[in-house]
Design a protein around this motif. Sequence first.
Motif, short mmCIF file in Angstrom:
data_model
loop_
_atom_site.label_atom_id
_atom_site.label_comp_id
_atom_site.label_asym_id
_atom_site.label_seq_id
_atom_site.Cartn_x
_atom_site.Cartn_y
_atom_site.Cartn_z
N GLN A 138 -4.28 -6.63 14.38
CA GLN A 138 -3.90 -5.92 13.16
C GLN A 138 -4.52 -6.58 11.93
O GLN A 138 -5.00 -5.89 11.01
CB GLN A 138 -2.38 -5.89 13.02
CG GLN A 138 -1.67 -5.01 14.03
CD GLN A 138 -1.86 -3.54 13.74
OE1 GLN A 138 -2.16 -3.15 12.62
NE2 GLN A 138 -1.69 -2.72 14.76
N GLN A 153 -1.55 1.16 0.48
CA GLN A 153 -0.65 1.88 1.37
C GLN A 153 -0.93 1.54 2.83
O GLN A 153 0.00 1.33 3.62
CB GLN A 153 -0.80 3.37 1.14
CG GLN A 153 0.19 4.23 1.94
CD GLN A 153 -0.01 5.71 1.69
OE1 GLN A 153 -1.10 6.14 1.33
NE2 GLN A 153 1.02 6.49 1.88
N SER A 154 -2.21 1.47 3.18
CA SER A 154 -2.57 1.11 4.55
C SER A 154 -2.12 -0.31 4.88
O SER A 154 -1.64 -0.59 5.99
CB SER A 154 -4.08 1.26 4.74
OG SER A 154 -4.46 0.84 6.03
N ARG A 171 1.68 -0.35 5.49
CA ARG A 171 2.01 0.19 6.81
C ARG A 171 1.66 -0.79 7.92
O ARG A 171 2.41 -0.94 8.89
CB ARG A 171 1.27 1.50 7.02
CG ARG A 171 1.79 2.65 6.17
CD ARG A 171 0.99 3.92 6.41
NE ARG A 171 1.50 5.04 5.62
CZ ARG A 171 0.92 6.23 5.58
NH1 ARG A 171 -0.17 6.48 6.29
NH2 ARG A 171 1.44 7.20 4.83
N SER A 172 0.53 -1.46 7.77
CA SER A 172 0.14 -2.43 8.78
C SER A 172 1.11 -3.60 8.82
O SER A 172 1.49 -4.07 9.91
CB SER A 172 -1.28 -2.92 8.50
OG SER A 172 -1.67 -3.89 9.46
N ASN A 210 -7.25 -4.81 9.36
CA ASN A 210 -7.02 -4.73 7.91
C ASN A 210 -8.16 -5.39 7.14
O ASN A 210 -8.53 -4.93 6.06
CB ASN A 210 -5.70 -5.39 7.55
CG ASN A 210 -4.52 -4.49 7.82
OD1 ASN A 210 -4.58 -3.30 7.56
ND2 ASN A 210 -3.45 -5.03 8.34
N GLU A 267 4.22 -3.48 7.96
CA GLU A 267 5.46 -2.96 8.55
C GLU A 267 5.37 -2.95 10.07
O GLU A 267 6.31 -3.33 10.77
CB GLU A 267 5.73 -1.56 8.02
CG GLU A 267 7.03 -0.95 8.54
CD GLU A 267 7.25 0.46 8.03
OE1 GLU A 267 8.36 0.99 8.22
OE2 GLU A 267 6.31 1.03 7.43
N THR A 268 4.21 -2.52 10.59
CA THR A 268 4.01 -2.50 12.04
C THR A 268 4.04 -3.91 12.62
O THR A 268 4.66 -4.15 13.66
CB THR A 268 2.67 -1.82 12.37
OG1 THR A 268 2.69 -0.48 11.88
CG2 THR A 268 2.44 -1.81 13.87
#
Length: 258
Positions: A174, A33-34, A37-38, A178, A40-41
């Motif tokens: 980013q 999930q993280s 989201r990363s 991650n 997507e950002t």
Amino acid sequence: MESWKIRTHLLLLTTALLLGLLCVGGLGLLGMQSAVRSLETVYLDRVVPLRDLKKIADLYAVNIVDATHKARNGNFTKTDSLSRIDQAQKEIDLTWQAYKSTQLIAAETRLIAQIDPLMAATRGPLQSLLGILRQNDDVGLARFSIEQLYPLFDPLSDKFAELIEVQLLEARNQFEQNHIAYTANLRLCLLILLLATLAGAAYSSSFPDSWACSSAPNLLSWPLSARTSPMENWLAPRMIGRNLQPVSCIPSRRCVIA
């Protein structure tokens, strides 16, 4: 604990291992999930803005500067250059507003504060350029190309190059974040699995030595009829009646001559 049944001990061991697996699975889902989201950002706030910034830079460099030179050299008609420059201004304004609506970091905000005045400073000269093209003024077009064109747009190009570099650096940040999160989750999962394995091994080693023996049935105490098959019970007395050596059978059901 010694009075517990085998089922109870196995249930405890299985529960401990299942809890460890559930923890590992939960950490895996949180990590995924993280990561989503990363990504997507990075896509919405870095890749798309990178495309928009390149589009703005190309509109200034190609649709305005290049069209001005081609109109001066006769490669484009004045009408074609006029249309290209006017369309470029509209697209630049729309794309710039779309870029500023994304999630901005401090470095972007600082550069935007420097770019906005430079973009506003181009509107007056560009209107003059459009007037020159409408009037078909070759002398004024040549003077504008030599004296105003590059001093007007070179500072903008430099600032847009800095903004593009900011997007790349932030995307790299980013990625590094991650990677750090992945390493931490991996170590935690391995630690949970190791603890579950050690706990299961320690629990198994804590069983008393007499537990297995007392739990296993004493086969030698069973009667002969329970320890032998029907065929062996039928053969034994007949062999003895024929003066053959007596036969004794052990629980493994292999007959041995006494």
